[in-house]
Design an enzyme around this catalytic site. Sequence first.
Site, PDB file in Angstrom:
ATOM      1  N   ASP A  18      95.424  25.424 -25.144  1.00 56.93           N
ATOM      2  CA  ASP A  18      96.662  25.110 -24.435  1.00 56.93           C
ATOM      3  C   ASP A  18      97.312  23.873 -25.049  1.00 56.93           C
ATOM      4  O   ASP A  18      96.752  23.240 -25.949  1.00 56.93           O
ATOM      5  CB  ASP A  18      96.408  24.965 -22.932  1.00 56.93           C
ATOM      6  CG  ASP A  18      95.501  23.806 -22.544  1.00 56.93           C
ATOM      7  OD1 ASP A  18      95.512  22.756 -23.221  1.00 56.93           O
ATOM      8  OD2 ASP A  18      94.787  23.937 -21.531  1.00 56.93           O
ATOM      9  N   ARG A  71      83.841  20.993 -19.606  1.00 51.37           N
ATOM     10  CA  ARG A  71      84.915  20.503 -20.468  1.00 51.37           C
ATOM     11  C   ARG A  71      84.419  19.820 -21.745  1.00 51.37           C
ATOM     12  O   ARG A  71      84.828  20.183 -22.847  1.00 51.37           O
ATOM     13  CB  ARG A  71      85.805  19.546 -19.677  1.00 51.37           C
ATOM     14  CG  ARG A  71      86.922  18.950 -20.500  1.00 51.37           C
ATOM     15  CD  ARG A  71      87.766  18.012 -19.645  1.00 51.37           C
ATOM     16  NE  ARG A  71      88.577  17.157 -20.487  1.00 51.37           N
ATOM     17  CZ  ARG A  71      88.942  15.944 -20.167  1.00 51.37           C
ATOM     18  NH1 ARG A  71      88.578  15.409 -19.017  1.00 51.37           N
ATOM     19  NH2 ARG A  71      89.681  15.228 -20.981  1.00 51.37           N
ATOM     20  N   ASN A  93      92.282  26.941 -22.067  1.00 50.65           N
ATOM     21  CA  ASN A  93      91.624  27.083 -23.362  1.00 50.65           C
ATOM     22  C   ASN A  93      90.589  28.202 -23.316  1.00 50.65           C
ATOM     23  O   ASN A  93      89.847  28.339 -22.348  1.00 50.65           O
ATOM     24  CB  ASN A  93      90.919  25.773 -23.732  1.00 50.65           C
ATOM     25  CG  ASN A  93      91.879  24.618 -23.687  1.00 50.65           C
ATOM     26  OD1 ASN A  93      92.850  24.579 -24.424  1.00 50.65           O
ATOM     27  ND2 ASN A  93      91.621  23.666 -22.804  1.00 50.65           N
ATOM     28  N   HIS A 148      81.384  37.210 -39.220  1.00 52.16           N
ATOM     29  CA  HIS A 148      80.627  37.496 -38.004  1.00 52.16           C
ATOM     30  C   HIS A 148      80.065  36.205 -37.414  1.00 52.16           C
ATOM     31  O   HIS A 148      79.520  35.382 -38.130  1.00 52.16           O
ATOM     32  CB  HIS A 148      79.496  38.474 -38.323  1.00 52.16           C
ATOM     33  CG  HIS A 148      78.692  38.854 -37.137  1.00 52.16           C
ATOM     34  ND1 HIS A 148      77.327  38.832 -37.139  1.00 52.16           N
ATOM     35  CD2 HIS A 148      79.055  39.268 -35.901  1.00 52.16           C
ATOM     36  CE1 HIS A 148      76.880  39.221 -35.963  1.00 52.16           C
ATOM     37  NE2 HIS A 148      77.909  39.492 -35.194  1.00 52.16           N
TER      38      HIS A 148
END
Length: 145
Positions: A30, A112, A136, A22
């Site tokens: 990518d 990013r 991503n 959990h």
Amino acid sequence: MLKGISPVLSPDLLKALAEMGHSDRLVIADGNFPAESIGKNSIVIRADGHGVPEILDAVLALLPLDSYVETPVSLMAVMEGDTCGTPTIWDTYKDIICKHEPEHNGIQMVERFAFYEQAKDAYLIIATGETAIYANIMLQKGVVV
């Protein structure tokens, strides 16, 4: 091969998914994502012949999203000044998430470099051959009830 489990999920990938607990995070990356350098403390599994959508669909068929957080799904935001526009692949992700986890359709955008920092703490990074940019996605695992 196992009945009812997508063949895009390799034995190593199935093992890593089963080991996750959990709140553990996984990144489906990518082809441009620096999986090996970011994932120095993670399990990195290559899925070069597959795109992010097919891996996401197969993973979400098995993995519950965390219901204890507001947004268990994160996308890497497009960099300010980048002229690529909004990636159309994100609409595909939304459809896949709604298919498997309709009550957990909130997605947060992460800058990013902040995404890279969060990915360093991921339990698992799946490196795909996806060619779309900003493709991503990070998932936070929930509990099976």
